[in-house]
Design a protein around this motif. Structure first.
Motif, PDB file in Angstrom:
ATOM      1  N   GLY A 169       0.789  -1.223   0.000  1.00  0.00           N
ATOM      2  CA  GLY A 169       0.000   0.000   0.000  1.00  0.00           C
ATOM      3  C   GLY A 169       0.823   1.277   0.000  1.00  0.00           C
ATOM      4  O   GLY A 169       0.430   2.282  -0.580  1.00  0.00           O
ATOM      5  N   ARG A 170       1.995   1.252   0.647  1.00  0.00           N
ATOM      6  CA  ARG A 170       2.808   2.464   0.717  1.00  0.00           C
ATOM      7  C   ARG A 170       3.473   2.790  -0.616  1.00  0.00           C
ATOM      8  O   ARG A 170       3.773   3.948  -0.897  1.00  0.00           O
ATOM      9  CB  ARG A 170       3.887   2.321   1.805  1.00  0.00           C
ATOM     10  N   LEU A 190      14.426  -4.332   1.298  1.00  0.00           N
ATOM     11  CA  LEU A 190      14.763  -3.255   0.364  1.00  0.00           C
ATOM     12  C   LEU A 190      13.740  -2.117   0.459  1.00  0.00           C
ATOM     13  O   LEU A 190      14.105  -0.945   0.550  1.00  0.00           O
ATOM     14  CB  LEU A 190      14.822  -3.802  -1.060  1.00  0.00           C
ATOM     15  N   ALA A 191      12.454  -2.476   0.430  1.00  0.00           N
ATOM     16  CA  ALA A 191      11.418  -1.452   0.559  1.00  0.00           C
ATOM     17  C   ALA A 191      11.407  -0.869   1.967  1.00  0.00           C
ATOM     18  O   ALA A 191      11.210   0.334   2.144  1.00  0.00           O
ATOM     19  CB  ALA A 191      10.045  -2.048   0.228  1.00  0.00           C
ATOM     20  N   GLY A 192      11.628  -1.716   2.973  1.00  0.00           N
ATOM     21  CA  GLY A 192      11.650  -1.235   4.346  1.00  0.00           C
ATOM     22  C   GLY A 192      12.715  -0.172   4.561  1.00  0.00           C
ATOM     23  O   GLY A 192      12.476   0.847   5.223  1.00  0.00           O
ATOM     24  N   GLU A 210       4.171   2.376  12.387  1.00  0.00           N
ATOM     25  CA  GLU A 210       3.973   1.027  11.848  1.00  0.00           C
ATOM     26  C   GLU A 210       5.246   0.513  11.195  1.00  0.00           C
ATOM     27  O   GLU A 210       5.581  -0.677  11.291  1.00  0.00           O
ATOM     28  CB  GLU A 210       2.829   1.030  10.839  1.00  0.00           C
ATOM     29  N   ASN A 211       5.963   1.406  10.531  1.00  0.00           N
ATOM     30  CA  ASN A 211       7.219   1.025   9.888  1.00  0.00           C
ATOM     31  C   ASN A 211       8.218   0.501  10.915  1.00  0.00           C
ATOM     32  O   ASN A 211       8.889  -0.516  10.697  1.00  0.00           O
ATOM     33  CB  ASN A 211       7.792   2.244   9.154  1.00  0.00           C
ATOM     34  N   LEU A 212       8.328   1.192  12.048  1.00  0.00           N
ATOM     35  CA  LEU A 212       9.252   0.777  13.102  1.00  0.00           C
ATOM     36  C   LEU A 212       8.848  -0.563  13.686  1.00  0.00           C
ATOM     37  O   LEU A 212       9.694  -1.436  13.928  1.00  0.00           O
ATOM     38  CB  LEU A 212       9.293   1.843  14.200  1.00  0.00           C
ATOM     39  N   PHE A 260      12.960   7.489   3.828  1.00  0.00           N
ATOM     40  CA  PHE A 260      12.022   8.490   3.323  1.00  0.00           C
ATOM     41  C   PHE A 260      11.342   9.241   4.460  1.00  0.00           C
ATOM     42  O   PHE A 260      11.269  10.476   4.459  1.00  0.00           O
ATOM     43  CB  PHE A 260      10.982   7.812   2.427  1.00  0.00           C
ATOM     44  N   TYR A 261      10.844   8.487   5.459  1.00  0.00           N
ATOM     45  CA  TYR A 261      10.190   9.148   6.584  1.00  0.00           C
ATOM     46  C   TYR A 261      11.179  10.012   7.355  1.00  0.00           C
ATOM     47  O   TYR A 261      10.833  11.112   7.797  1.00  0.00           O
ATOM     48  CB  TYR A 261       9.572   8.103   7.517  1.00  0.00           C
TER      49      TYR A 261
END
Length: 211
Positions: free
Chosen positions: A36-37, A157-159, A133-135, A165-166
């Motif tokens: 979704g991101r 890789l996306a993580g 949520e990412n953390l 980015f954040y």
């Protein structure tokens, strides 16, 4: 079958089907959780994609009943795996940025300094909230307990991208807040700091310096 009939969303769904079979509802939830991101799409479109993949022979759909509710579980076919592999041979397009707060700041002279400060603060809050949520996911995978942990190398890789980015948005917001705080009450009278303009130009030269 022509790959031109498939969209990026089609291939994203194929990729999820390559992990395991899913019902349409499960696919929608998994798409939102894992993709979704980076690939936001309306749920209504996601409900149509598996049916299209079946029509193209890239997936199969098996009807079953859970309790009293019927559902269709979709699985990838050999042709679907071939199509997915073919898609991966050709690099896709780069990111497209859509950042309403940045657009607002581009016309800040039509508001007040406080308006601009609120916009910048909202951007930082967005980064902080998205990173919660990412953390949690990062810590889960680092502990070896993430969903589909066997695919952690791919997800990493996306993580890493979203982590950076954040952090970038938050750091930019801190810098932007400092700049705006020095503006007059009327942003139309603001003057750019020459030293900051030079620093931005120097930073923008990173690509040439890395060659």
């Amino acid at each position: 079958m022509s790959s031109l009939r498939l969209t990026g969303t089609s291939y994203a769904v194929l990729g999820l089907l390559a992990v395991r079979p899913w019902s349409t509802y499960e696919l929608t939830r998994q798409m939102d959780r894992s993709l979704g991101r980076m690939w936001p799409r309306a749920q209504s479109r996601l409900y149509d994609e598996p049916k299209k993949l079946v029509t193209l022979g890239l997936a199969t759909g098996e009807n079953e009943v859970v309790g009293r509710r019927p559902r269709t579980v979709y699985s990838i076919t050999d042709a679907g795996r071939d199509a997915l592999a073919e898609w991966l041979r050709k690099p896709g397009d780069g990111p497209v940025l859509e950042f309403e707060q940045l657009v607002q700041l581009s016309f800040a002279e039509n508001g007040t300094r406080d308006d601009a400060l609120r916009i910048v603060a909202a951007a930082r809050t967005w980064a902080e909230q998205r990173n919660v949520e990412n953390l949690a996911a990062a810590r889960e995978y680092a502990a070896g307990q993430g969903p589909f942990q066997r695919r952690a190398a791919q997800g990493m890789l996306a993580g890493a991208f979203f982590t950076e980015f954040y952090a970038m948005v938050a750091e930019w917001a801190d810098w932007a807040s400092e700049q705006v705080q020095d503006w007059p009450e009327d942003p139309a009278e603001a003057v750019a700091d020459p030293a900051e303009l030079a620093r931005i130009a120097e930073r923008a030269d990173w690509l040439r310096e890395s060659d």
